[in-house]
Design a protein around this motif. Sequence first.
Motif, PDB file in Angstrom:
ATOM      1  N   ASP A 106       0.831  -1.284  -0.172  1.00 57.03           N
ATOM      2  CA  ASP A 106      -0.080   0.149   0.137  1.00 57.03           C
ATOM      3  C   ASP A 106       0.920   1.165  -0.044  1.00 57.03           C
ATOM      4  O   ASP A 106       1.366   1.647   0.893  1.00 57.03           O
ATOM      5  CB  ASP A 106      -0.899   0.183   1.212  1.00 57.03           C
ATOM      6  CG  ASP A 106      -1.773   1.253   1.071  1.00 57.03           C
ATOM      7  OD1 ASP A 106      -1.910   1.985   0.135  1.00 57.03           O
ATOM      8  OD2 ASP A 106      -2.477   1.139   2.239  1.00 57.03           O
ATOM      9  N   LEU A 107       0.993   1.837  -1.070  1.00 63.25           N
ATOM     10  CA  LEU A 107       1.870   3.130  -1.176  1.00 63.25           C
ATOM     11  C   LEU A 107       1.395   4.225  -0.573  1.00 63.25           C
ATOM     12  O   LEU A 107       2.010   4.907   0.068  1.00 63.25           O
ATOM     13  CB  LEU A 107       2.009   3.356  -2.792  1.00 63.25           C
ATOM     14  CG  LEU A 107       3.010   4.778  -2.972  1.00 63.25           C
ATOM     15  CD1 LEU A 107       4.107   4.629  -2.652  1.00 63.25           C
ATOM     16  CD2 LEU A 107       2.600   5.154  -4.446  1.00 63.25           C
ATOM     17  N   ASP A 108      -0.012   4.433  -0.474  1.00 63.44           N
ATOM     18  CA  ASP A 108      -0.597   5.565   0.114  1.00 63.44           C
ATOM     19  C   ASP A 108      -0.306   5.564   1.578  1.00 63.44           C
ATOM     20  O   ASP A 108       0.010   6.839   1.948  1.00 63.44           O
ATOM     21  CB  ASP A 108      -2.081   5.712  -0.066  1.00 63.44           C
ATOM     22  CG  ASP A 108      -2.345   6.212  -1.626  1.00 63.44           C
ATOM     23  OD1 ASP A 108      -1.449   6.513  -2.323  1.00 63.44           O
ATOM     24  OD2 ASP A 108      -3.501   6.079  -2.214  1.00 63.44           O
ATOM     25  N   SER A 109      -0.307   4.454   2.304  1.00 60.60           N
ATOM     26  CA  SER A 109      -0.067   4.575   3.689  1.00 60.60           C
ATOM     27  C   SER A 109       1.238   4.851   3.956  1.00 60.60           C
ATOM     28  O   SER A 109       1.635   5.446   5.009  1.00 60.60           O
ATOM     29  CB  SER A 109      -0.197   3.008   4.169  1.00 60.60           C
ATOM     30  OG  SER A 109       0.881   2.157   3.589  1.00 60.60           O
ATOM     31  N   VAL A 110       2.491   4.807   3.031  1.00 59.49           N
ATOM     32  CA  VAL A 110       3.889   5.132   3.296  1.00 59.49           C
ATOM     33  C   VAL A 110       3.619   6.661   3.184  1.00 59.49           C
ATOM     34  O   VAL A 110       4.459   7.332   3.761  1.00 59.49           O
ATOM     35  CB  VAL A 110       4.794   4.329   2.667  1.00 59.49           C
ATOM     36  CG1 VAL A 110       6.035   4.949   2.435  1.00 59.49           C
ATOM     37  CG2 VAL A 110       4.799   2.908   2.758  1.00 59.49           C
TER      38      VAL A 110
END
Length: 741
Positions: A466-470
Motif C-alpha cells: 500500500d503506497l498511500d499508507s507510506v
Amino acid sequence: MKQVVQNYKSGELAVLDVPVPGCKPGGVLVRTAYSLISTGTEMMKVSEAGMSMLGKARSRPDQVAKVMQSVAVNGVPATYRKVMGKLDSYTPLGYSLCGVVEQVGAGIDDVAVGDLVACAGNEHALHAELNWVPKNLYTPLPDGLAPRHAAFGTVGSIALQGVRQGEPQLGETALVIGLGLIGQLVVQLLTASGVRVVGADPDPVRCELAARLGAAACGDPGSAAVETAVAELSGGHGVDQVYLAAGGGSNQPVELAARLSRDRGRVVDIGKCRLDLPWNAYYEKELDVRFSRSYGPGRYDPEYELEGRDYPIGYVRWTERRNLACFLDLLARGSVDVEPLISHIADFDDAVKTYQQLKDGELKAVAVLFRYPDQTEDGNVAAPAVTVPAVRRGDAASAPARSAPVRPAGAPVRLAFVGAGNYASSMLLPHLAEREGVTLSTVVTTTALSAANAQRKFGFTGATTDLDSVLGDPAVDAVFVVTRHSSHAELTRKALLAGKTVFVEKPLALTEDELAGVLAAVEESGNDRLQVGFNRRFAPLLREAKNRFGARTGPASLRYLVNAGRLGHGSWYLQQATEGSRFAGEGGHFIDTASWLLGSDPVSVYAVAPSGAEAGGDVQIMLRYADGSTATIGYVTTGASGFPKETLDLVADGRVLKFDDFVRASVFADGGVGRKRWVSSRLPKARDKGQSAELAAFIRAVRTGGPMPVPLESLVATTSATLAVQTGLAAGTPVTLARPR
C-alpha cells in the motif's frame, strides 16, 4: 497472508507471512482454494536448492555464463553481492491453482468478485493464500467443475500444448515416454483424440494407472513388451508420434523414440530430459523433432502475459489462455479425468512437511494438492479467512501539500523504499542497511514476496503493498523510487506532493509530459527536494581524475564510449512500448557525467543511429555546451563483451584525461618545463561507480536540510537532453534545449 517459499541458497522451505499483493489494473486478486504441486518441475527446483554451490552451478551452466559476464563488466565484489543477493532470497513455488476472485482491477470486465477461476504462471499462480493474476493467465470455470480439478489447469495446458505440437490424427499410434503427471494427461488427451497410445515408464504403478486411463499398452522402456505393443498397434511401421514427458539425465528416451518411430515420425519434447540425439537414427528416418513451449503461444511474452494483449484468433488459434479454457472444458465434459491422479490432498499449513515427504520418497505421488483454509471438505468455498486491506483509490497527489516534518537533532533518517528489485537490493540497500543514523522504515512492492525478502535481508521495520499508507506516514523522511522506468515520474510526483524528499533511480521521466508533471508537482508543493540516481559523478576515481585535470580556460572536447552490450532474452529493457528505449532508460548516466566534467548543462543535442541499426540500439550523440565545449557519446550494443563498458577522454588546454571503466585513470599535461603525467596509483579492489558516496550525500542533505547533492536545474537539463535524443533521431536534426526555469 501466508505463502510457501524456498531459500535457493540454503534449501530451506517455509510458510511465510507476507503482505497481501496489490490488485493492479489488468488483472484480478484471487483467493486460492486449491493449488497443485508439480511433482516434476517443482520437485526438481526443490532438489536443486539442496545441492552444494558446485552442484547448483553444474545444474545451471546458463546462469554460470551470466555470472562470468557480470564479473567481466562489474567486477568480482559487485557480482558477488548480486549473485548472493539472488541466492539468499526466498523464491516462490507453484504455478497452477483454482480460486475465487477477491478484487477486480481496472480494465477487467470478464469476471466479477466471487467468480471461480483457474490461474496459471510461476509468478502469479503461486502457493499463496492470495495472488494477483493478469487477464491472460486466468479463465473462469465451466459450470459444475470442481475447484480441486480446475487446479490442474496449468499442467493440463502444458500437456495439451504438447499434444497440439504432435498434430495427432484419428487412427494414429503414439508412444508416451514418462508417465508422471504430464505423461498421464497426455495419454488421456491422445485417447480422447482417437489415437492409440503406448506408455513407457519404469514404475509399474504408473503404467497400471495409464492403462486404466486409456493407454492400449504400457511397460518398462527397456522391456520387449513396449516394442511388441508398438509393432502390433502400428502394423510394424512404428508410432506416428513420440511424446517425451520424462526427466532426468538418461539419454534412453530419445534413443527409444528413434527406434520405435515410423519413417518421418514426429518426436515432441515436453519434459526436461537429456537430448543427445543419435544422429544416424534420426537422420535415416528423417524424424521431425519438435519442442513444446510450456502452456502455449504467449508464454514468455510480457505483452501477452502482463499487459493482456491477446493474439488474434485467426492467426493464433490456441494461446495460453485458450488452452487453459479448453482443458477446463475437457474436464467439465468428462473427456479427461484427473481424480485418479490425485494421490494426496494436504492442508496448506502442512506444506513444508508435504514437500519434505515428497523429497524423501516417503510420499509417492503423481499429483498432490494443497487445500486452503477457506476450502471445505465437500469442495465448496467458505467465507474468506484472509482479510484484504482496504485499498484507498484516491490519488495521494490529491492530498494537500505539506512540508517535510522538522527533524529533531540526532534523530535517525527514516527511509522508505518503493521497489526492491535487483538494483535496489545489490547496489543501494547494502550501503544503507548498516549506515549509522539511518532507519529503513518501510518497503513497498506490488508483489508480496519481494517486500518480505527485502524486510528480512535489510531490516526494514515494515513491508506493505500500500503506497498511500507510506506517503501519508509523517515519520518517513525520504522515499526511494526504485521501480521500473515507466512508473518513476508518477511515483516521484506523488511523493513530492506528499512532502517527501525523493531519491528516484534514473530515468526521472520517459516523456516530456512526464517531466512536466514532475515540475508541476514541485511548483504546486514548493518541494524541490529531489535527487536522481546519477551516481557516476560521485565515483572516487573519476572525482580524483577531474581534480588532477584541474580548471579549464578554454572549451573542451569529450569522447565517451559506452559498450553497453546485448540484452538477454526476456529482459524488461526490451519492452520499449512501455519502458522506453534502452538509451532513455540509462543514457542520463552518461550525459550527466559529461556535463559534470564540463561544468555546465548542454544547450543542444544531435543524435544519429548507424544505418540499419535496431531501434533502441546503437546511437551516436553530440552534445554542445554554451562555452563551445562538445561531448560525443557513443552508445553501442554491438561491441565485444570483453571490452570495458565505459571509457572516456577529456581534452582541453593542452591536457588529456583518460578514464578506463572505473579501474584506471590518467592525466597528461604539457607544462612550461616539459610534460607531466599522473596515473592512478593502483587498481581499485572493485569498480566503485559512486553509489555509496552518492547515498552519503543524499542522507546528509536529508539530515541537515541542506542543498541537494545535484541542483534540480541540472537534473532537469540531463533528463531533457536524454529525451531529446529520441526526438532528434526521429527528426534527423539537432534539438535545441530550453533553459530550465
